[in-house]
Enzyme design. Structure first.
Site, short mmCIF file in Angstrom:
data_model
loop_
_atom_site.label_atom_id
_atom_site.label_comp_id
_atom_site.label_asym_id
_atom_site.label_seq_id
_atom_site.Cartn_x
_atom_site.Cartn_y
_atom_site.Cartn_z
N ILE A 12 -4.41 -13.57 -2.39
CA ILE A 12 -2.83 -14.05 -2.71
C ILE A 12 -2.36 -14.23 -1.32
CG2 ILE A 12 -0.62 -13.39 -3.55
CD1 ILE A 12 -2.00 -11.59 -5.57
N ILE A 57 -1.77 -2.00 8.74
CA ILE A 57 -0.34 -1.32 8.20
C ILE A 57 -0.32 0.22 8.36
CG2 ILE A 57 0.24 -3.33 6.73
CD1 ILE A 57 -0.48 -1.58 4.21
N SER A 81 -7.41 -2.27 -6.79
CA SER A 81 -8.54 -1.82 -7.85
C SER A 81 -8.22 -0.51 -8.38
CB SER A 81 -9.80 -2.13 -7.20
OG SER A 81 -10.82 -1.60 -8.02
N TYR A 144 -4.22 4.25 -8.25
CA TYR A 144 -3.79 3.13 -7.78
C TYR A 144 -2.35 2.90 -8.38
CZ TYR A 144 -3.02 -1.96 -7.46
OH TYR A 144 -2.51 -2.98 -7.16
N ASN A 205 -16.32 -4.79 -20.47
CA ASN A 205 -16.17 -3.47 -20.60
C ASN A 205 -15.51 -3.10 -22.11
OD1 ASN A 205 -17.27 -2.66 -18.07
ND2 ASN A 205 -15.23 -3.43 -17.12
#
Length: 321
Positions: A12, A57, A81, A144, A205
């Site tokens: 992105i 970062i 992910s 996440y 999946n």
């Protein structure tokens, strides 16, 4: 105007770099190349308005260096992910939470005009209602998802406490050119495309009835531009779904991929699909309401899922075959 794009060597981020350079912005990319790729930046290396800061970062000094003299931040850097976060929650937290906080502090100190950041549809967690509406979320289902929700909480606090304008964009299954098909945590569309081009059987999946609001990259670029430039005071210091507003099952996705790829190689139509177990942490269904973005930002997605998929497949065939 100068824009800092963190994670600018990623899928992105590199598309955002390319777009804003074409609009004559000064673009500074901050990346440590942990998941991004130098080849994503090759097209604009040497561009007079482009600069690369190789940094992390998680290092506050790197963040301060990146935002110096900048007007806007488009924060894309993260360790993505759900499965990766289940394997290594500590690193996911360090990058996505500590790194995010570093960027907020650096942006505050540099008096950045607006901080636009990549949020995630994973924040909806176990919320079962469809379509997903920004103000109604559930409990996160993965490390996440927790990190991306914490990002929203920190952004809200920085807006209230320090007056830093922030806008979060909850990305829904973004796909398109430059998305990496390789690696253990590759996104489903490029991974399936590469397998089909090699006549290998893709593994879905579950039974293929899980559905996603697949969102083409150009719609995401549009949302970033609208979020960065809006002058509507009601539109800032909040979060938006960044999606097309429709859902596609994995089975239907496979049918479409075979259809578009068969235009290049008819044998792909006969490649068989394998079904495996459901993945831990996966949300069964994902569908975004884009009403808020339409109302406050004037968002009108330019590409349907099918239009974007056809373009993405053509890009993969031309660049990765």
């Amino acid at each position: 105007m100068k824009i800092v794009i963190t994670g600018g060597a990623g899928f992105i981020g590199s598309n955002l770099c390319e777009y804003f350079l074409s609009k004559n912005y000064q673009v500074s990319c901050l990346d440590n190349f942990a998941t991004g790729h130098r080849h994503n930046l090759r097209a604009f290396e040497g561009h007079k308005n482009f600069s690369l800061i190789e940094g992390d970062i998680r290092n506050l000094e790197d963040c301060h260096k990146a935002v110096e003299g900048a007007d806007y931040v488009l924060h894309q850097a993260a360790l993505g992910s759900v499965p990766r976060s289940l394997v290594d929650p500590i690193t996911t937290n360090e990058v996505n939470v500590s790194g995010f906080l570093n960027m907020l502090v650096a942006a505050r100190d540099a008096k950045i005009k607006r901080f636009v950041y990549a949020a995630s549809s994973s924040t909806y967690g176990d919320s079962v209602g469809l379509p997903k509406v920004e103000e109604v979320i559930g409990k996160p289902l993965s490390p996440y998802a927790i990190t991306k929700y914490v990002n929203e909480l920190y952004a809200e606090i920085f807006s209230r406490t320090y007056g830093l304008e922030t806008i979060g964009l909850r990305y829904f299954n973004v796909f398109g050119r430059k998305q990496d098909p390789n690696g253990a945590y590759a996104a489903v569309i490029p991974k399936f495309v590469m397998q089909l081009m090699k006549h290998e059987s893709p593994v879905i999946n579950g039974d293929g009835h899980y559905s996603r609001d697949f969102t083409y990259i150009d719609n995401v670029i549009q949302m970033n531009e609208l979020a960065m430039t809006t002058q509507n005071p009601e539109a800032i210091n909040t979060v938006y779904n960044t999606a097309y507003g429709d859902r596609t099952t994995l089975n239907d996705l496979m049918v479409s991929l075979k259809k578009y790829l068969s235009n290049f190689d008819p044998a792909i139509a006969d490649v068989q699909t394998i079904y495996g177990a459901n993945r831990a942490g996966d949300i069964p269904h994902s569908l975004a309401s884009i009403d808020k973005a339409q109302r406050l930002l004037g968002y009108q997605p330019a590409f349907s899922m099918q239009e974007g998929l056809e373009q993405a497949v053509a890009w993969y065939w031309e660049n990765l075959k």
